[in-house]
Structure formats: structure tokens, C-alpha cells
Write a protein that holds these residues in place. Sequence first.
Motif, short mmCIF file in Angstrom:
data_model
loop_
_atom_site.label_atom_id
_atom_site.label_comp_id
_atom_site.label_asym_id
_atom_site.label_seq_id
_atom_site.Cartn_x
_atom_site.Cartn_y
_atom_site.Cartn_z
N PRO A 1 1.18 23.17 9.42
CA PRO A 1 1.50 24.53 8.98
C PRO A 1 1.33 24.78 7.49
N LEU A 2 1.24 23.71 6.65
CA LEU A 2 1.06 23.98 5.22
C LEU A 2 0.66 22.70 4.51
N ASN A 3 -0.31 22.84 3.62
CA ASN A 3 -0.62 21.74 2.72
C ASN A 3 0.35 21.84 1.56
N THR A 4 1.30 20.92 1.52
CA THR A 4 2.41 21.04 0.56
C THR A 4 2.11 20.36 -0.77
N SER A 5 0.93 19.80 -0.93
CA SER A 5 0.68 18.96 -2.11
C SER A 5 0.86 19.70 -3.43
N ILE A 6 0.50 21.00 -3.46
CA ILE A 6 0.62 21.74 -4.73
C ILE A 6 2.07 22.06 -5.06
N PHE A 7 2.97 21.93 -4.07
CA PHE A 7 4.39 22.19 -4.32
C PHE A 7 5.16 20.89 -4.58
N THR A 8 4.75 19.80 -3.87
CA THR A 8 5.45 18.53 -4.07
C THR A 8 4.75 17.67 -5.10
N GLY A 9 3.46 17.87 -5.26
CA GLY A 9 2.67 17.05 -6.19
C GLY A 9 2.06 15.84 -5.51
N TYR A 10 2.43 15.58 -4.23
CA TYR A 10 1.97 14.37 -3.53
C TYR A 10 1.15 14.73 -2.29
N LEU A 11 0.23 13.77 -1.95
CA LEU A 11 -0.53 13.91 -0.71
C LEU A 11 -0.46 12.57 0.01
N SER A 12 -0.26 12.61 1.32
CA SER A 12 -0.12 11.35 2.06
C SER A 12 -1.43 10.57 2.02
N ARG A 13 -1.29 9.25 2.16
CA ARG A 13 -2.49 8.41 2.14
C ARG A 13 -3.39 8.76 3.31
N GLU A 14 -2.77 9.07 4.45
CA GLU A 14 -3.54 9.42 5.64
C GLU A 14 -4.39 10.67 5.38
N ARG A 15 -3.75 11.69 4.77
CA ARG A 15 -4.49 12.93 4.46
C ARG A 15 -5.56 12.66 3.41
N MET A 16 -5.25 11.76 2.48
CA MET A 16 -6.24 11.39 1.44
C MET A 16 -7.47 10.79 2.11
N ALA A 17 -7.21 9.90 3.09
CA ALA A 17 -8.31 9.23 3.78
C ALA A 17 -9.15 10.24 4.55
N ILE B 1 1.84 22.06 -11.02
CA ILE B 1 2.70 22.71 -10.01
C ILE B 1 3.29 24.01 -10.59
N ILE B 2 3.77 23.91 -11.83
CA ILE B 2 4.32 25.12 -12.49
C ILE B 2 3.22 26.17 -12.64
N GLU B 3 2.04 25.68 -13.03
CA GLU B 3 0.92 26.60 -13.23
C GLU B 3 0.59 27.34 -11.92
N MET C 1 0.85 -1.19 0.00
CA MET C 1 0.00 0.00 0.00
C MET C 1 0.89 1.24 0.00
N LYS C 2 0.56 2.14 -0.93
CA LYS C 2 1.37 3.38 -1.03
C LYS C 2 1.13 4.26 0.18
N THR C 3 2.17 4.94 0.59
CA THR C 3 1.97 5.88 1.72
C THR C 3 1.57 7.26 1.22
N ARG C 4 1.79 7.51 -0.06
CA ARG C 4 1.37 8.81 -0.61
C ARG C 4 0.95 8.62 -2.05
N TYR C 5 0.15 9.55 -2.50
CA TYR C 5 -0.35 9.46 -3.87
C TYR C 5 -0.06 10.74 -4.63
N ARG C 6 0.12 10.57 -5.93
CA ARG C 6 0.35 11.73 -6.81
C ARG C 6 -0.96 12.49 -6.93
N ARG C 7 -0.94 13.76 -6.60
CA ARG C 7 -2.18 14.55 -6.67
C ARG C 7 -2.12 15.58 -7.79
N PHE C 8 -0.96 16.15 -7.99
CA PHE C 8 -0.82 17.17 -9.05
C PHE C 8 0.37 16.85 -9.93
#
Lengths: 469, 253
Positions: B193-209, B13-15, B1-8
Motif C-alpha cells: 500500500p505504500l513505499n515508506t522509505s521517504i518517510f522512514t529513511g529505510y528500505l528493506s534489503r528484499e525491496r533493494m534486491a 525526509i524533511i525536504e 547481513m542487514k535487513t534494511r538499508y538507509r536510503r534517505f
Amino acid sequence: MLILLSILFVASGVAAGTTDRLSEEQERCLECHAKPGIIKVFQNNESLDAFLDPNTFHASVHHALACTSCHTDFSGGLHPERQFKSIQQYRIKSSIICRRCHADDQISKHTVHTGVLNTGKPPVCTNCHGSHGIVRISGKGAFTNEEQYCMKCHNRPVAMHLKNGERQALVVNTLSLKMSVHGKLSCSDCHFGFSSEEHPERMFRTGRDFSLASSESCRRCHFDKYTKTLESIHYTMLSQGKLNAPVCTDCHGSHEVAPAGKERTASAKRCQRCHAQEYDKYAKSVHGKALFNDHNQDAPVCADCHTAHTIEDPFSLDYRERIPEMCSNCHGKTEIVGKYGLSTNVVKTYLSDFHGITLGLYKMQKGAGAKPRKPIAVCTDCHGTHGISSVRGSDAASVKSNLLKRCQKCHPDANEHFPDAWLSHYEPSLKRSPFVFIAGFVYQLFIPLIVIGFVLQILLHIWRYAVNR
Amino acid sequence: MKTRYRRFSTARIIEHWLQLITFSVLVVTGLSQKFYTLGLAQWFIMHLGGIDMVRLVHRGTGILFSLAVALHIGAAAVGIVYKRWQPSLIITKDDIANAIHNVKYYLGSENYPAMSGKYNYTQKFEYWGILTGGLLMVATGAVLWQPLIATRFVTGEIIPASKVLHTNEALVVFLIIAVWHIYNAIFSPGVFPLNTSIFTGYLSRERMAHEHLLELARIEHSTPEEMRMLHPEECPFEVMPRSEGPADPPKDP
């Protein structure tokens, strides 16, 4: 007794004949010199009018003298052609004749002559006393103040000779002086260096030189006003050699100085002397009509916009940038324009529009040397300057038609739709500019609503999060 | 099971960076013109080189912003039509229901927050608010920039109307970003302190859940019910029957 009375009657008749009638010699001279057009030309091409008014001569203290008593080179049959280098040389030689009767001892008794006699230069009597119109100096030393002393001569048509051959009148109207703001001053307060002890002889090339020098007296008391004039366009012109540029006395007068700002009509008329064209336009403007026809003291006069002393070049950028401020001095004050049914919104709407904002910011950044690429449109661009017309009635159409022309000065491709971008000082309403009004109204409701919505959502979210924990 | 997923994707991200920069510049140069009487606005104008420079920068950045908006719409249109991207930002009836549900949840009449797919209703409203506001500002900004061209075709009143629309809409968009977006991406207790998904492109599975359960279930070919049964500690939701079932995994726009 009858014989005695007859002798007295005949004697008085003879006496009357000698004083009231001209002598034969005088009549003979006046045959020519009472006719205008006799001109004496000097070697330096200066000329002097040799005309003599018989009445003036008859009223003078010398009316009993024969012409040849003073004009000693002439006699009944002798009229030599004399040559003089200049008028000045002629007058100096003439004064020598005066002093044959009026010796230095007699002259120096009068302190007013002290300065004249001590200059080292030959005194010219006619400069002060005139020639054929010499009148008796009365007073005999019984003067209670300086003014009485000075007015002994200066309430008569005394004049000084100028180097250009003209005469500068030095007569003072006592009544005007008393009525003026300076009525309580002594003469020497302004005429520094002159007193009952001193009366220096001064020579001026022209009447203008005399008035320029005289106006220098004002700064002794009005130094603040004087320093302001040093920054004015008039002083700049003067310093460039344009001697006709006005100085203090040209606007305020000399001995009849009126209280500043009391009579606004007179204030406007002062400027007319040099700025006749502008004055004519002003007189026909909505402001001029209010002032001259209705005697409305709220109407602006020249000095309200151009100031009285720091008169700036009206074509300068600085002046242009201050025009909205000048107009708002009246049009931004309800207590002034409210009386005439005018709204102060005209200033607010201009200042909050593109041009007004830009102008305000340019003024702010002036220290950084910023200049607008084009002159920013200000009030006078649409309404005119001196000929400002009313925006009501038939004049309104001309204001509207001027608008497109003014727009095209900076925006050459502007078409007839373009001026409608300016809402003519009106606040948007359903009647006027409905699109603008509706858009603004919707946002006025919408923006507070979304802010309230966001804040509520956030607070509820935080509250629930805290409860869950 | 992946611990994080590609979100963007990298393009998104560039956009986002492009929008972040252009938006910030437009806000500073635009709002300082709108609120020109305030000391802070004047300070900005003076320190940015004067009003001419501020206007020049605002217009130049406006062009960049317009290009970015055009590129975004173009990419979304091409992606949806030719690459079969899921239009995951379309507002549906469920979003309205979720909004009402969450208000009830906040007020205590629901036990669990609403479940969401790739984007929750707040993100969708924010997205459409900014997109429509952006389009309005692009259009009205063009009119204000070239008033002579605009008045060749329409009445001059379009200029002051555009000014009202442009400046007020700018304020609306600014408030959406400054209040709503910043809260959700930074200060919200769940993401601080920050939702980093738009900068890293990934979101943790826990946050996804926690935040995108339906999306997680779809990615893991599961159902929300199964996920709750398997990992109840990860799933803080009351799983309810939904009209929106798991679909084929969409390609990331």
C-alpha cells in the motif's frame, strides 16, 4: 318693400357694430391694459400681470359686457387703489362677482361643479374658466362617453392656478391621446376620482407637485415597473427631496405615451432633457452615430445599459461589475455583432484574462461581503462610456493611448511596455503574440502525450505483473 | 547481513515533507484559479476565503516552495562539489537503455526487468521533470507576481507568456505527481500500500534486491552476478554485463 329692406340693413349694421367693435369704455380701459408691463402686486409680494389681450377678450363669451360689469369698483373716472393679501384672496373675491350672474342653482346643474361647491371652500371660477378669455361650454349633455365629456373642456386651453401663481395647462391633445398606447382607456382609468359625477378641486403648490401626483396614477396598472423604479437612483433622489428627479410622465409623457422600445431614437432623446452632456457624447460615439446617422436599431440606447426603470447609480460598484455583462448583451452575440464584422471573442478574452476572472469571482463571493481593493478594470475603462469610439481606423490610436493611462490608475508605476501584457482581445497567434502562441501550442501537444505515456506505462506494468503471477 | 538499508537522510525526509505540503497547497490554490469555471474550483476558492486570500496563500506558499527548491539545488551543488556525493540522479545512456528494455519486458520480449542503481530511470525522469518544472514555475510565478518589475526589462508579452507557461507547467507537474509518482509510490503492485522509505529513511534489503540491485550490490561490495548466484530467489533479474560497475559507497545526499 324697399323701405323694409333698408330698415333691416340699418338694423343689422347697428347689431354688427355692437358685437364686433369694442365699446368706448372697453377701449378706454384697454388704452392701458392692452400694453404689457402692468403688474398688480399683492401684500404678500405675489404679483399678477394685468395685461389683457384685446383679441382674447373679443373672442370670449363676455365680450359684450362692459368692463365695469365685472370690475364693479371701477368706472370711467374712478380707478381705486385696492389692497389684497394674496392672489388667492383676489381670485376668491373676483369669483363672487361671477356668481352674481351665475347663481348656485345654475352652476350646480353641471355635475362637474359638484365637487367644487361641496368642498366648503370658496370656489374660484377663474381656476378653470380663466378670466377674460372665457369661452362657451358646448355639448349640452349629449355626451356618448366619458372621453367626450371630459374633452368638452380639456380640448380647450384650460389651466389650473397653482399656489405659486403659475398656471398648469390642462389641455389634452385628442389626436395624441388616440394614437397613444392608452388610446382605448377611459379618462377615469388614470384620473382616479374624476368622472362625469365627480370633479374634485385639487390645489398644488407648483407644476412639479402636480406632475409628481399625476405620475402616481401609473402604478395602478404598471405596478411591476413602479416597484422597479423604487430601487432606482431617480427614486432615491426624489426621496431625498430632489423634486426634479424624473417620474413616469417625465419620460413617457402623459397623454401621448408611445409603445415602449418601438422608437429607439426617441428613447435616447428622452434622457437628453436632463443628461444633455452625456447625450452629446453619446451622439458622437460609434453607437450614437449608428443610431442617428444610419438609423441602426441594433445600436444601444441609454436604457439598454442603464435599464428603463431600475436605473442604478452608475458609479456604484454593483453597476460597474455588471458592465461586461451589459456589453456582452450585444458583443457576445454573433447574430448581432457578426453583421458588422465584429468578433464575440472580445467578451471571451476579457472574461478569461486576469481582470475578467477576478471580477467574476468577486461577484460570486459578494454574499460574503467581499469588495475589491481597487476597482477592477472593465470594458468602459479602456473604451469609454458614452463617447465609445470605434476601434477601427483613426479612433484605434486613441483607444491604445487610453490603455496606458487606465493601467496607471491602478498600477502607477506601469511603463509603456505594461499595456502589452493585455493582448487587446486577440487570440494569440504566430503573427500576434508568437511567444504566447508557441508556449500554448507546445503544451497542447505535450500534456496529452505525457498522459498517454504514463497511462500506457502503468497499464503495461500491471499487465506484465499479472502475467508473471 | 542487514535487513534494511538507509536510503534517505533526515534532511531529505524533511525536504520531502516540505515539498509535499507546499506542493499540495500550490496545487489546490493554483489549479482552482486555472480551472475557475469548475464548480469544485469555485467551492475551494469560496471556502478558502475568496480569491484574494487564495492568491495570497498561493504566493506565500510559492515563496516557501522557491526557497525549498533553492535549498535543494544549493545542497546538491555543495554536496557534489565539496562532499563528493555521487550525482546519482543524473540521467545516463543506461537509463535510456533501461527504459527501452523495460518496454520490451512489458511486451514479453525480455524475460526480466532492467536492473537499476539507487534510482531507476522512472524516478530520474520524474525528478528532473519536477525540478525543471518547479524552476520554470518559480521564474514565471515571480513574473506574474510582480508584472510591473518584469516589464521594466522586457516586453509586456512576457506576462501572458508566463501565464501560459506557469499554468500549463503546473498541470504537467501535477500530472507527473498525481499519476506517475502516486502510482509508483502507492498503487504499483510491488509497493502497495505504500513505499515508506521517504518517510522512514529505510528500505528493506528484499525491496533493494528487487528494485535497486546495482545499489545493493554496491553497498554489499558484491556484484549483481554474485548476488544472483548466492540468492537467486531474491534476484528476479537476468544479470547482464553492465557498463556501470560497483563503485565506492557514496554518501547519501
